[in-house]
Each structure stands twice: as C-alpha cells, then as structure tokens.
Design an enzyme around this catalytic site. Structure first.
Site, short mmCIF file in Angstrom:
data_model
loop_
_atom_site.label_atom_id
_atom_site.label_comp_id
_atom_site.label_asym_id
_atom_site.label_seq_id
_atom_site.Cartn_x
_atom_site.Cartn_y
_atom_site.Cartn_z
N CYS A 93 3.30 -30.80 13.40
CA CYS A 93 3.33 -32.02 13.73
C CYS A 93 3.29 -33.07 12.66
O CYS A 93 2.15 -32.90 11.86
CB CYS A 93 2.26 -32.68 14.74
SG CYS A 93 2.01 -34.00 15.34
N CYS A 176 4.75 -36.14 20.67
CA CYS A 176 3.51 -35.44 20.42
C CYS A 176 4.08 -33.92 20.80
O CYS A 176 4.66 -33.78 22.11
CB CYS A 176 2.46 -36.03 21.33
SG CYS A 176 1.05 -35.08 21.39
N CYS A 425 -14.60 -25.96 32.00
CA CYS A 425 -13.58 -26.57 30.85
C CYS A 425 -14.35 -26.61 29.66
O CYS A 425 -14.07 -27.23 28.45
CB CYS A 425 -13.01 -27.79 31.12
SG CYS A 425 -14.24 -28.99 31.52
#
Length: 468
Positions: A93, A176, A425
């Site tokens: 990226c 992205c 999470c």
C-alpha cells in the site's frame, strides 16, 4: 486480474521519506537490534537500559532508529534497516507509512500468521494451546464497511481519504487495499463530483460546508451496495443531480441515505436519517441465512472469516437439536440464528433496541421459528432465569472489545450452562474473563484464533468452556 488483486511483495527497507511524528525533546540516532514484538506488532529493542517500541521493526533486525525523550516518555522511530529479516516485504500500500490503519504490511503473510499465533499461545498459556490460526488465502479487499472523510487541502481542493495516524489531518487517497474495491471506486466518484460541482466538504473549525463522511456498505454475496452521506445539514442542495450522477456512474448502488450529524464528535453517524432512494437497507447472506443490514446495524466486517468463525463456534457448542442456547450480546441475531438450525431453542438478548428489532426481522426473513429475541441486560436476564430454576445448556457470548464484567460472568456461573462458547475481538479481555470462569467451575477445552483483520495486529478468538 486487477492491479490491486496482484500484491507481489519484495524484500526491501522501509521508505526513507516516511513522515516522522516526534514527541518533542532532543532526538538522537541509535543503532539497535530487535529482540521481539509487542502485542501491537511493534519491534522491541533495548537502548541505554530502556525498552524501546519501534514500529515497522522485525525481530532479529539491526537498525538505526531516531530516539527522542520528553520527561519519562521515550519515542523511537525507524530510520534505516541495516540487516533485514527474511520476513520483511515491501508494503504493497502506498499510504501504509502515513495511514496507520494497518500495522503489519511490512511482514510477509506467513510471518503475520506466526506473529498472531505466538501472541495467542503466550496469552492463552494458562488455559491451553490454541489451534493453528485460520488465515485468508487472499488477505485483502475483505472489508464490507468503509468510512471516508472529506475536506479541503491547503490549495482549497477537495480531498477524500482517512486521517493520518496520530493526527486529525485527512490525507487524500485513491484506494485502500483492505476495502472492498467497489467501495473505493464509489468514494472516488463522489470526490470527483464534489470537485466539479458546488458541493463543499464540512469544515470543523468554521462549521461551514456540507459533507462530512461517506459510509459505504457492500453485500459481499448479494452485491447490494448502500451509500450513506453523512452531512452537517439536512438541506441537500443539488440532491437530484447528485443522485442521478451516482446512479449513472454506479448502477450497482441499490440504496442511498442522508444522515445528518451536527455534533462535534468523532462518532460518524448522527440520529437523523433520510432515504434518498432505494429501501434504506441492503441484504447479505451469511452461513446460508439472509440478513437485512441498516446504516447503523453491526455486521461482521469480514464475512469470509466470519463464516469460519461461526462454524467453529457452533461446532464447539456441540448442538444436537435439543439444547436451549442463549445468545448474549446478540446484536442483529447473526450467530443465534445460525445456531438455531441445530438447536432446540435460541434466546437472544441485547441492550440495543434497534438491534433487537433487526434480529426479530432477520428471524422472520429466514423463517426461523425456534428463536426469540429480548431487549435487556443479558446478565440480569440469566440471573432471573436461574431464580426461576430455568436452564440453558449453552451460552454463546460475543461481547464488545472491553469484554464482559464480573456481573455478567457471575450470572453465567449462576445459570450453570454445560458449555460456554466465548467469541472475542479482543483476546486480552477474553483471557481476563477466562480467569474468572475457570476459577468458578469451568474448564477451557478449545481455543481457535481467527485472522479476521489481515494486515493489522488484531486477532479474533473463540474459546470453548465446559462445566467441570
């Protein structure tokens, strides 16, 4: 294959042009050797008897780092890698060193998996050895929900992107690599439209302008797409022209909404919402069930890995078709409705009343007859069940990142289900809660890590507990 789907990694040093975010104080250059990782994937090194945490540094690497100290606070930033690790790759990226949304793109995918596995093994050591982490074959393009922010640069040109790490400054970006590609295309079309029209981004300082953010949700299976314009005002000048332009450029958009947020807050969505076209929701399929998703619905970000996570959770629940299952923190009912296919009865409990309405609607949509959803505190609900001498065979819990509190965990212990399936999470708070449950009559019998958020340090985990 599109350019973004062909991420070839090469070994090289991080870019020398990386922006520095100094903490103030005198800065010196030091040569260090990395000895390990923090839980966030930063490299650990020692300098003058002090522990340094260096982003983008890998174990075994020798490097030059900038060290600055202000009071007791020591900040370290990577300047140059002298001896690179075999695990180092070129971050695919172009925004990686500015953005901060991903933390591990400088590591190869096998190295990322190894880092997360070792983190889980260290964290869960008191409870047992985790199974090998579930990784993704294509660890990009997975996010089905994305938020882009719009503003003006110094030349007063419209830009759209994300906030640079450790700042409140928007940097302009085209894509992205963990977003759904279609979402990025739509976000760029909106930016182009703003540049050609009189639609202005909102300025937090002057409190002028219209558009604050754009939230895009994509049904990965259905292909349906929701676009939510988050604006500072309900007065949408040029509304019809905008809708017409977007529908022409992206006929795959199935609904569009205007959300009004007048508050000075980091919370993206406001309370006022108007449907511009379409039905105001999208649907998607998960584990063979169809779910209706609104702008504010919580729906797992990575549906590919969610299916594997839920399949493991249901396997750990050991359902035979007779059990009463409590789905605590049930949200819009996803995991409870998946469990209903193999359970006798499912009871979902959730504090958020809008989420409960969604769960009831999703239950009816899928023709589920053996699930009921209630609005309220799940802990109090279970205490009341225990007081009435009602039983539950399995409790499935999926709390927020902060984990559960002792009041909830004690209610599980009072209810005495045979099995508890804990989906998390945040394994740090999960490990804290497991201490309580294992001290109060439960034994851990399975730990499964899931790489739900590739390229970041986050790990999802599901744990099976059985009553002793």
């Amino acid at each position: 294959m599109s350019k973004r789907n062909n991420h070839k990694a090469k070994k090289l040093h991080p870019p020398k042009g990386k922006k520095q975010h100094r903490s103030g104080g005198k800065t010196i250059t030091a040569e260090v050797t990395c000895t390990g990782f923090t839980n966030e994937g930063k490299g650990i090194a020692e300098w003058k008897g002090q522990k340094l945490e260096v982003p983008y540094l890998l174990p075994g690497e020798k490097a030059e780092v900038h060290v600055s100290q202000k009071g007791k606070f020591v900040n370290a930033e990577l300047k140059r890698v002298i001896d690179a690790s075999q695990d180092r790759v070129e971050a695919p990226c172009p925004y990686y060193y500015d953005c901060g949304g991903c933390q591990l793109q400088h590591m190869s995918n096998p190295a990322q998996a190894r880092f997360k596995q070792q983190y889980m093994e260290k964290l869960m050591k008191p409870f047992g050895k985790p199974e090998p982490i579930y990784t993704m074959d294509h660890p990009y393009d997975y996010r089905n929900k994305n938020v882009m922010t719009y503003g003006l640069n110094q030349k007063r040109q419209v830009i759209g992107g994300l906030y640079a790490q450790n700042t409140h400054e928007i940097f302009d970006m085209e894509e992205c690599l963990i977003h759904d590609p279609k979402a990025d295309e739509i976000a760029n079309s909106i930016k182009d439209y703003m540049r050609k029209s009189k639609m202005q981004p909102y300025n937090e300082d002057t409190r002028r302008g219209f558009l604050r953010h754009v939230l895009i949700k994509v049904g990965k299976v259905s292909g349906e797409i929701m676009v939510v314009l988050v604006a500072a005002s309900p007065e949408f000048k040029g509304k019809n022209n905008f809708i017409k332009a977007m529908r022409k450029a992206h006929p795959e958009i199935t609904t569009m909404l205007l959300n009004v947020n007048k508050r000075d807050t980091s919370v993206v969505l406001g309370n006022q919402e108007n449907v511009l076209f379409g039905k105001g929701t999208i649907t998607d399929t998960l584990c063979g069930l169809e779910f209706e998703i609104s702008a504010k619905s919580f729906y797992q970000i990575n549906p590919v890995q969610t299916e594997r996570l839920y399949a493991k959770a249901i396997e750990m629940a050991e359902l035979t078709g007779k059990e009463t299952v409590i789905d605590a923190y049930c949200g819009i009912g996803t995991i409870g409705l998946v469990a209903s296919k193999q359970a006798g009865k499912v009871i979902g409990v959730e504090v958020n009343k809008d989420a409960v309405k969604d769960a009831v609607r999703n239950s009816k949509r899928n023709g589920v007859k053996n699930a009921r959803f209630y609005q309220g505190d799940a802990g109090e609900f279970m205490v009341d069940m225990a007081a009435r001498k009602e039983k539950a065979d399995v409790v499935i819990m999926d709390p927020p990142r902060s984990g559960s509190d002792e009041a909830f965990l004690s209610s599980v212990v009072k209810l005495k289900p045979e099995r508890v399936v804990y989906v998390s999470c945040n394994p740090e708070t999960q490990a804290r809660d497991l201490k309580y449950l294992t001290k109060n009559g439960y034994k851990v019998e399975g730990i499964q890590p899931v790489d739900m958020f590739p390229q970041t340090y986050h790990v999802e985990s599901v744990v099976k507990l059985v009553r002793k």
